[in-house]
Motif scaffolding. Sequence first.
Motif, short mmCIF file in Angstrom:
data_model
loop_
_atom_site.label_atom_id
_atom_site.label_comp_id
_atom_site.label_asym_id
_atom_site.label_seq_id
_atom_site.Cartn_x
_atom_site.Cartn_y
_atom_site.Cartn_z
N LEU A 216 0.77 -1.28 -0.08
CA LEU A 216 -0.10 -0.02 0.05
C LEU A 216 1.03 1.14 -0.06
O LEU A 216 1.84 1.57 0.84
CB LEU A 216 -0.98 0.08 1.21
CG LEU A 216 -1.95 -1.10 1.11
CD1 LEU A 216 -2.85 -0.81 2.71
CD2 LEU A 216 -2.98 -1.01 0.32
N SER A 340 -5.18 -5.34 -3.69
CA SER A 340 -4.75 -4.48 -2.25
C SER A 340 -5.94 -3.97 -1.82
O SER A 340 -6.10 -3.12 -0.58
CB SER A 340 -3.79 -3.29 -2.60
OG SER A 340 -4.47 -2.40 -3.37
N ALA A 344 -6.26 -2.42 2.16
CA ALA A 344 -6.51 -0.80 2.32
C ALA A 344 -7.58 -0.44 3.10
O ALA A 344 -7.74 0.44 4.02
CB ALA A 344 -6.62 -0.20 0.75
#
Length: 402
Positions: A216, A340, A344
């Motif tokens: 991230l 992701s 996240a």
Amino acid sequence: MPATERRSSAAERHPWLVLLGLALGLCITNGFARFAYGLLLPAMKAEMGWSYAQAGWLNTANALGYLAGAVATMILIGRISAARLFSIGLVTTTLALLATGLDPALWWQTLWRVLAGVFGALSFSTGGALAAQLFPDNPRKNALAIAFLFGFGGGSGIMLAGVALPLMLGWYGPESWPMGWILVGLACVVFVPLSLWAGESLRPPKTATRPAKASLPVLRMLPEIAGYAAFGMGYIVYMTFLSAWMTEQGSGAGLIASVWALLGLCLCLSPFVWRPIFARFATGVPLALILICIAVGSALAVVFPAGPGLAVSAVVFGLSVFMAPGAVTNFTRQNLTPASWGAAISLYTVVFAVSQTIGPVAAGWLGDATGDIGNGLLWAAGVLSTGALVALAQRRIGDDPI
């Protein structure tokens, strides 16, 4: 047809029914588990003789549990599918809500408020990632799906509880608050089957290869993260102390029920208000606009504490508050790779969980110190406004949406 194929195609055949099931899941973990307490708080406070700080503590206990659940989700999301975590959270949250009405002791209330937070976070953290999978080739429908999940999901719970619980307390008296928790738990039992089916519809086939984890860009996400932290710290004050504030101002059960019902209705309508903004912006603008609206709604309840002012406050606050999770989910989808998304959203949830542990106790302490819980609501409005300014600094990650 193999079972895994049936599961993977169910969301394609009935995407709106799947979305409704996901939203009812958030009705349980967000609308009921998180915010029914704000409706029952005046009665519980009166019956047990709590101070505002003690009353705020139970929501902080819930927030601490939510933090633990959010951290657990971050750890487990790479090992257990989002759909499975969503389902586990639904069942356990329902059991926690039913148990809350069984004993008035503070230790018992604290235990189940903590566990409701832990279990609720499992479903809330994963629900957004699941909804982001719907309508992958239609950005406008996808933006609506994400907004609907949080708006209708939380709004329907608040509207149902907002109509039923104050009237029940007005009819049977404050000593009936345990019955309120039992009714909320039974409503969850009704909603759980469709929600479990919806989560199962989005569970990846067992033969699917789990995508590699993606890192991230946390530093590039800091304004959005900080703005979301301000949301967590500020919004919870209104949801915790609105009924207590109205009771102090002499509002009756009918007015309290009407304001909460209006709040819930506006929450349900909010996805249609914010969908165009979500579809248009991949920056921090949606979150900043939402935070300003929440701040204005919080302040209006204090500045104009009579019926019309409270109604306007509920409309402004309700049309915005549950769109903050939608804003960060939408930002995630437009700026990060699908691999992701889960990580996240879990990160945002952890930040949110940490910040919201501060809000109820800080506002409750300020209310005790000044003898006016309205000052706590105004403090929250200031926090939200500051967060809006920070969120405006968030720029798009990358040159093109993903």
